[in-house]
Design a protein around this motif. Structure first.
Motif, mmCIF file in Angstrom:
data_model
loop_
_atom_site.group_PDB
_atom_site.id
_atom_site.type_symbol
_atom_site.label_atom_id
_atom_site.label_comp_id
_atom_site.label_asym_id
_atom_site.label_seq_id
_atom_site.Cartn_x
_atom_site.Cartn_y
_atom_site.Cartn_z
ATOM 1 N N LEU A 42 0.939 -1.136 -0.168
ATOM 2 C CA LEU A 42 0.047 0.000 -0.028
ATOM 3 C C LEU A 42 0.916 1.169 0.028
ATOM 4 O O LEU A 42 1.856 1.355 0.896
ATOM 5 N N ILE A 43 0.899 2.091 -0.854
ATOM 6 C CA ILE A 43 1.671 3.492 -1.158
ATOM 7 C C ILE A 43 0.647 4.462 -0.798
ATOM 8 O O ILE A 43 -0.437 4.801 -1.429
ATOM 9 N N ASP A 44 1.324 5.250 -0.025
ATOM 10 C CA ASP A 44 0.570 6.589 0.285
ATOM 11 C C ASP A 44 1.613 7.712 0.332
ATOM 12 O O ASP A 44 2.722 7.656 0.674
ATOM 13 N N ASP A 45 1.140 8.818 0.522
ATOM 14 C CA ASP A 45 2.103 9.929 0.306
ATOM 15 C C ASP A 45 2.745 10.355 1.841
ATOM 16 O O ASP A 45 4.022 10.656 2.025
ATOM 17 N N SER A 46 2.015 10.108 2.925
ATOM 18 C CA SER A 46 2.563 10.472 4.125
ATOM 19 C C SER A 46 1.428 10.001 5.203
ATOM 20 O O SER A 46 0.474 9.551 4.979
ATOM 21 N N ILE A 47 2.201 10.113 6.536
ATOM 22 C CA ILE A 47 1.563 9.939 7.606
ATOM 23 C C ILE A 47 1.528 10.928 8.511
ATOM 24 O O ILE A 47 2.727 11.134 8.944
ATOM 25 N N VAL A 48 0.495 11.606 9.023
ATOM 26 C CA VAL A 48 0.582 12.630 9.664
ATOM 27 C C VAL A 48 0.468 12.459 11.443
ATOM 28 O O VAL A 48 1.152 12.468 11.946
ATOM 29 N N ARG A 49 -0.902 12.090 11.387
ATOM 30 C CA ARG A 49 -1.263 11.762 12.774
ATOM 31 C C ARG A 49 -1.684 10.245 13.229
ATOM 32 O O ARG A 49 -1.869 9.814 14.019
ATOM 33 N N GLY A 50 -1.997 9.559 11.723
ATOM 34 C CA GLY A 50 -2.204 8.024 11.950
ATOM 35 C C GLY A 50 -3.529 7.853 11.827
ATOM 36 O O GLY A 50 -3.549 6.611 11.562
ATOM 37 N N THR A 51 -4.487 8.320 11.930
ATOM 38 C CA THR A 51 -5.977 7.840 12.060
ATOM 39 C C THR A 51 -6.207 7.560 10.683
ATOM 40 O O THR A 51 -7.179 6.517 10.626
ATOM 41 N N THR A 52 -6.152 8.290 9.776
ATOM 42 C CA THR A 52 -6.535 7.987 8.321
ATOM 43 C C THR A 52 -5.840 6.750 7.700
ATOM 44 O O THR A 52 -6.477 5.698 7.157
ATOM 45 N N SER A 53 -4.644 6.642 8.007
ATOM 46 C CA SER A 53 -3.697 5.325 7.687
ATOM 47 C C SER A 53 -4.265 4.455 8.220
ATOM 48 O O SER A 53 -4.399 3.145 7.785
ATOM 49 N N GLN A 54 -4.609 4.566 9.563
ATOM 50 C CA GLN A 54 -5.342 3.218 10.450
ATOM 51 C C GLN A 54 -6.626 2.725 9.633
ATOM 52 O O GLN A 54 -6.899 1.640 9.324
ATOM 53 N N LYS A 55 -7.385 3.695 9.125
ATOM 54 C CA LYS A 55 -8.974 3.275 8.617
ATOM 55 C C LYS A 55 -8.570 2.749 7.136
ATOM 56 O O LYS A 55 -9.159 1.768 6.991
ATOM 57 N N ILE A 56 -7.443 3.295 6.500
ATOM 58 C CA ILE A 56 -7.282 2.672 5.221
ATOM 59 C C ILE A 56 -6.820 1.334 5.277
ATOM 60 O O ILE A 56 -7.299 0.400 4.505
ATOM 61 N N VAL A 57 -5.853 0.932 6.027
ATOM 62 C CA VAL A 57 -5.367 -0.449 6.480
ATOM 63 C C VAL A 57 -6.664 -1.362 6.898
ATOM 64 O O VAL A 57 -6.642 -2.496 6.037
ATOM 65 N N LYS A 58 -7.420 -0.813 7.577
ATOM 66 C CA LYS A 58 -8.680 -1.674 8.286
ATOM 67 C C LYS A 58 -9.541 -2.012 6.723
ATOM 68 O O LYS A 58 -10.144 -3.007 6.761
ATOM 69 N N LEU A 59 -9.648 -0.804 6.045
ATOM 70 C CA LEU A 59 -10.681 -1.188 4.835
ATOM 71 C C LEU A 59 -10.102 -2.514 3.961
ATOM 72 O O LEU A 59 -10.712 -3.139 3.405
ATOM 73 N N LEU A 60 -8.638 -2.332 3.783
ATOM 74 C CA LEU A 60 -8.158 -3.535 3.024
ATOM 75 C C LEU A 60 -8.162 -4.649 3.798
ATOM 76 O O LEU A 60 -8.544 -5.827 3.162
ATOM 77 N N ARG A 61 -7.963 -4.861 5.055
ATOM 78 C CA ARG A 61 -8.361 -6.042 6.070
ATOM 79 C C ARG A 61 -9.752 -6.654 5.592
ATOM 80 O O ARG A 61 -9.951 -7.830 5.334
ATOM 81 N N ASP A 62 -10.701 -5.638 5.850
ATOM 82 C CA ASP A 62 -12.030 -5.976 5.752
ATOM 83 C C ASP A 62 -12.324 -6.513 4.190
ATOM 84 O O ASP A 62 -13.202 -7.231 4.224
ATOM 85 N N ALA A 63 -11.767 -5.987 3.356
ATOM 86 C CA ALA A 63 -11.658 -6.458 1.905
ATOM 87 C C ALA A 63 -11.139 -8.125 1.650
ATOM 88 O O ALA A 63 -11.183 -8.389 0.501
ATOM 89 N N GLY A 64 -10.325 -8.387 2.579
ATOM 90 C CA GLY A 64 -9.812 -9.761 2.380
ATOM 91 C C GLY A 64 -8.313 -9.639 2.476
ATOM 92 O O GLY A 64 -7.748 -10.698 1.872
ATOM 93 N N ALA A 65 -7.702 -8.545 2.371
ATOM 94 C CA ALA A 65 -6.075 -8.618 2.285
ATOM 95 C C ALA A 65 -5.420 -9.408 3.039
ATOM 96 O O ALA A 65 -5.827 -9.334 4.162
ATOM 97 N N ALA A 66 -4.637 -10.252 2.783
ATOM 98 C CA ALA A 66 -3.914 -11.297 3.682
ATOM 99 C C ALA A 66 -2.617 -10.577 4.405
ATOM 100 O O ALA A 66 -2.632 -10.565 5.422
ATOM 101 N N GLU A 67 -2.245 -9.652 3.824
ATOM 102 C CA GLU A 67 -1.011 -8.755 4.307
ATOM 103 C C GLU A 67 -1.367 -7.396 3.814
ATOM 104 O O GLU A 67 -1.549 -7.391 2.621
ATOM 105 N N VAL A 68 -0.794 -6.393 4.657
ATOM 106 C CA VAL A 68 -0.856 -4.913 4.286
ATOM 107 C C VAL A 68 0.617 -4.584 4.588
ATOM 108 O O VAL A 68 0.804 -4.300 5.766
#
Length: 472
Positions: free
Chosen positions: A359-385
Motif C-alpha cells: 500500500l503506497i501513500d504520500d505520508s502519515i501525519v497523525r495516523g488515524t487516516t492510515s489506520q482506517k485505510i489499512v482496516k478497509l483493506l483487511r475488511d476487503a480480504g487482504a492477507a497482508e498489508v
C-alpha cells in the motif's frame, strides 16, 4: 488541535491572474483556471475583475463550482484583468472575511491581491501596523501583505516599486498575483517556497500557481517565475524586476510528493516523474514479497506505479475514490468523520482479496487516516498489508504554507517506527529516506525545503509571539 482537523495534510492555496489587452473573457479564464487549481484549496474562492480601473470582486466559502454559478459569472461583466484565488487556511479562520482576493481601496488606486504561502513575521508586522492605527478586518497574513504594499505605495512611484519595497519587509513564503488599476503583477518570495509560472493565451498574459491551470485555459507555458522575481504585465508587455533574486532557492519538496497535480511541471520538474521516482526509491529501500501494489488516490497512485515497475510486483487498482465527497474534516461529529473515509474510498475486493498488498501513500501525519485505510483493506480480504510512504517521517512543523502541525501532534515524533506500524495495523512499514529527496527532482535549478522532515529551516521560523498572532 480541534476536531476540525483530519489526519491528512491539506493543500495550501492556488492563485491565478490574466491580463487581456484584447478584451478576452477574463472571468471565464479565471473560473477555469481556479477549477484546475481546486486541489490546492477547497475552503473558499474568489475572483476580482478589473474593468478600466474599476475593480469588483466576488468571493465566498465553498468550491469553485458552487461559489461561481452561471448567474454570478454573467453578472461579473467584462474586464481587462482578472485575479482568482482558491484557499485553504494555513493562517486565519475559515470565514468569508479571509477569503481572497483581498480588495483594497486607497488614494493611490485600488488593488486586489491573491496570496499562496505563509509569512513568518506576520504577527510582528500586524502589531506594528495596529499601533499606527491600521484596522484589520480578518485574521489572515494576506491582509498583512496588502497593508505592507499599500503603505509602500504611498511613497513609491509605481505599484511594482511598492511591491519590491514591501518584499524587503516580508519574511516567509508568498507567491502573489496583484491587480492595480492598469497592471497585473506577479511576485515570488526570494526562496521560491511556492510555485508560480507565466503563460501566454493569444495576446493575454497569464500567471498561475501550476502549469496545469495554463493548460486548462489553453495558454502556452512560457516559464516559471524565479525566486525573488517580480513580473509586470501591462500595455507595454511583460517587464521583469530581479532586484530581490538570489542564487539559491528552497522549493517545497512536498509540492511534488502531494500538493501539486501530477500533470504540472514546476521549476522544470515533472510532478508525475517525481512521484514515479519516489516509488522506485521506495522499492529499492524497502523491498517486500507481495502479490500486488496499490496506491491511495490520488497522490499515491504515481508512486505505486513506480514501486511496481521497480519491484516487478504487478500494479493494481486497489481503491475507487468518490469524486463527489467534500473534505472529511468539515463533516460534523466523530462518527460521521470516521464514516467519511469509507464513503470517500472503497477498496476493490477483486484486487486485494487473499493477496499480500503493498500500500503506497504520500505520508502519515497523525495516523488515524492510515489506520482506517489499512482496516478497509483487511475488511476487503487482504492477507497482508505492507505500507510504504513516499515521504520521510514528519517530525517538525511547517511555517511556509503547509499545515504540518506542532511536533507533539505528529505520530512519527512521538512514536517509534514499530509503534506506528502497530497503531496503523500494517504488517510492515517503510518511509522514503531523507537522502532520497534530492533524487525526486534532480532537474530543479534551486534547492529544496525539507524542514518538516529535518528541522533545517531555510529562513528563521517565527518567534512564539509571532506564531500566536494567527490561528493555524
Amino acid at each position: 488541535m480541534t476536531d476540525r482537523w483530519e489526519s491528512k495534510l491539506h493543500e495550501e492555496c492556488g492563485v491565478f491572474g490574466i491580463y487581456s489587452p484584447d478584451g478576452a473573457d477574463v472571468v471565464s479564464a479565471c473560473y477555469h483556471g481556479l477549477y484546475a487549481l481546486q486541489h490546492r484549496g477547497q475552503e473558499s474562492c474568489g475572483i476580482a475583475v478589473n474593468n478600466q480601473g474599476v475593480i469588483s470582486c466576488h468571493k465566498d466559502l465553498g468550491l469553485v463550482s458552487s461559489v461561481f454559478t452561471r448567474e454570478v459569472l454573467e453578472a461579473m461583466g467584462p474586464g481587462q484583468i482578472g485575479v482568482g484565488h482558491c484557499r485553504y487556511a494555513t493562517t486565519g479562520s475559515q470565514v468569508v472575511e479571509n477569503a481572497q482576493p483581498l480588495l483594497i481601496r486607497h488614494r493611490k488606486g485600488n488593488m486586489a491581491l491573491a496570496h499562496n504561502g505563509n509569512l513568518t513575521n506576520a504577527g510582528e508586522l500586524r502589531r506594528e501596523y495596529e499601533l499606527d492605527g491600521t484596522i484589520f478586518y480578518g485574521t489572515s497574513d494576506t491582509e498583512v501583505i496588502a497593508h505592507t504594499i499599500t503603505r509602500q505605495r504611498l511613497v513609491s512611484a509605481s505599484i511594482e516599486e511598492a511591491v519590491e519595497k514591501a518584499m524587503q519587509k516580508l519574511k516567509g513564503a508568498y507567491s502573489l498575483v496583484i491587480t492595480s488599476p492598469r497592471k497585473l503583477i506577479a511576485a515570488r518570495d526570494p526562496m521560491g517556497f511556492r510555485p508560480l509560472c507565466i503563460g501566454k493565451l493569444g495576446e493575454s498574459i497569464v500567471f498561475a500557481s501550476e502549469s496545469c491551470a495554463l493548460d486548462a485555459v489553453g495558454a502556452r507555458f512560457v516559464r516559471d517565475i524565479e525566486p525573488g522575481e517580480i513580473v509586470v504585465a501591462d500595455d507595454r508587455g511583460i517587464t521583469s524586476i530581479r532586484t530581490r533574486c538570489g542564487k539559491k532557492g528552497s522549493l517545497c519538496i512536498f509540492e511534488f510528493i502531494y500538493f501539486a497535480r501530477p500533470d504540472s511541471v514546476i521549476d522544470g520538474c515533472s510532478v508525475h516523474q517525481a512521484r514515479l521516482r519516489a516509488g522506485e526509491l521506495l522499492a529499492r529501500r524497502h523491498p517486500v514479497d507481495a502479490d500486488v501494489v496499490i496506491g491511495v488516490p490520488d497522490s499515491g497512485l504515481d508512486a505505486a506505479l513506480g514501486y511496481a515497475r521497480e519491484s516487478g510486483i504487478p500494479y493494481g487498482v486497489g481503491f475507487i475514490k468518490n469524486r463527489y465527497v467534500g473534505r472529511t474534516f468539515i463533516v460534523p461529529g466523530q462518527e460521521q468523520r470516521e464514516n467519511a473515509v469509507r464513503i470517500k474510498l472503497n477498496p476493490v475486493s477483486e484486487t486485494v482479496q487473499g493477496k499480500r498488498v503493498v500500500l503506497i501513500d504520500d505520508s502519515i501525519v497523525r495516523g488515524t487516516t492510515s489506520q482506517k485505510i489499512v482496516k478497509l483493506l483487511r475488511d476487503a480480504g487482504a492477507a497482508e498489508v505492507h505500507m510504504r510512504l513516499s515521504s520521510p517521517p514528519f517530525l517538525y512543523p511547517c511555517y511556509f504554507g503547509v499545515d504540518v502541525d506542532s511536533s507533539e501532534n505528529l505520530i512519527a515524533y512521538t512514536h517509534t517506527l514499530e509503534e506506528i506500524r502497530e497503531i496503523i495495523g500494517a504488517d510492515s512499514l517503510g518511509y522514503l529516506g531523507i537522502d532520497d529527496l534530492v533524487h525526486l527532482v534532480p532537474e530543479c535549478p534551486y534547492g529544496i525545503c525539507d524542514a518538516c522532515f529535518t528541522g533545517n529551516y531555510p529562513v528563521d521560523p517565527p518567534s512564539v509571539g509571532n506564531k500566536d498572532q494567527f490561528e493555524r
